[in-house]
Design a protein around this motif. Sequence first.
Motif, short mmCIF file in Angstrom:
data_model
loop_
_atom_site.label_atom_id
_atom_site.label_comp_id
_atom_site.label_asym_id
_atom_site.label_seq_id
_atom_site.Cartn_x
_atom_site.Cartn_y
_atom_site.Cartn_z
N LEU A 95 0.82 -1.21 0.00
CA LEU A 95 0.00 0.00 0.00
C LEU A 95 0.85 1.26 0.00
O LEU A 95 0.35 2.35 -0.27
CB LEU A 95 -0.93 0.01 1.22
N ASP A 96 2.13 1.11 0.29
CA ASP A 96 3.05 2.24 0.44
C ASP A 96 4.34 1.90 -0.30
O ASP A 96 4.82 0.77 -0.21
CB ASP A 96 3.30 2.43 1.94
N LEU A 120 2.93 -2.54 -6.29
CA LEU A 120 2.30 -1.45 -5.55
C LEU A 120 0.83 -1.37 -5.96
O LEU A 120 0.53 -1.31 -7.16
CB LEU A 120 3.01 -0.13 -5.84
N LEU A 121 -0.06 -1.37 -4.99
CA LEU A 121 -1.48 -1.22 -5.28
C LEU A 121 -1.72 0.23 -5.69
O LEU A 121 -1.49 1.15 -4.92
CB LEU A 121 -2.33 -1.57 -4.06
N ARG A 125 -8.66 -0.61 -8.55
CA ARG A 125 -8.84 -1.84 -9.32
C ARG A 125 -7.63 -2.76 -9.14
O ARG A 125 -6.49 -2.33 -9.28
CB ARG A 125 -9.03 -1.50 -10.79
N LEU A 126 -7.91 -4.02 -8.84
CA LEU A 126 -6.84 -5.00 -8.70
C LEU A 126 -6.33 -5.38 -10.09
O LEU A 126 -7.12 -5.48 -11.04
CB LEU A 126 -7.35 -6.24 -7.97
N GLY A 142 -10.67 -2.64 3.66
CA GLY A 142 -11.03 -1.28 3.29
C GLY A 142 -10.12 -0.69 2.21
O GLY A 142 -10.49 0.29 1.57
N ALA A 143 -8.95 -1.27 2.00
CA ALA A 143 -8.04 -0.76 0.97
C ALA A 143 -8.58 -1.05 -0.43
O ALA A 143 -8.31 -0.31 -1.37
CB ALA A 143 -6.65 -1.36 1.14
N VAL A 144 -9.32 -2.15 -0.56
CA VAL A 144 -9.92 -2.55 -1.83
C VAL A 144 -11.37 -2.92 -1.56
O VAL A 144 -11.66 -3.61 -0.58
CB VAL A 144 -9.17 -3.76 -2.44
#
Length: 186
Positions: A95-96, A120-121, A125-126, A142-144
């Motif tokens: 996420l970072d 890296l996200l 969208r995945l 909650g991140a996706v």
Amino acid sequence: TENGAWNWESDQQPVTCGQQNGVLPMSGPRITLPLILTLATLCCGVTGSQDASGNALLQQARVAGGLIVHIGCGDGQLTADLRPNESALVHGLALDPRDLVRAREQLKSLGLYGPVSIGLLEGERLPYADGLVNLVVNSAPGAVADTEIQRVLAPGGSLLTKTADGWALSRKPVPADTDGWQHALH
């Protein structure tokens, strides 16, 4: 049966898992596959440890291969532990950017970079095709969006989500009109 429900009152021999119209040689009430999945989730849906090992999570999800995705991979240690054997590819999503660097260094130090990789996200969208992923381990609820996770999960695929009490397990249902053939084009 025609609607995909199990017929518990039949005397037919069992068929292999994944075939439509499967029948078990038992007597009793008719139980549908969605009911079975719901009961399985309620009975064994949460592990007791927040910091469960990759092996414990794989056993809980009953996944032994395919594509495994780890959302919120942190330093990459759990991501590395999620590769049970050579039939699995694991992709961690940081996420970072700092986690991306740390996780990649961790995998390189373990000699796993390649079959286990980190990206890296970016965005909501995945980066996977619909129905491709066998297991999603979500360390960052909650991140996706849940709908996005369901989009990439294969029918019958598992989702393990970190909770305050441990890890919650859910499975994507297999459509009733799906047969046992495992190839995309047939």
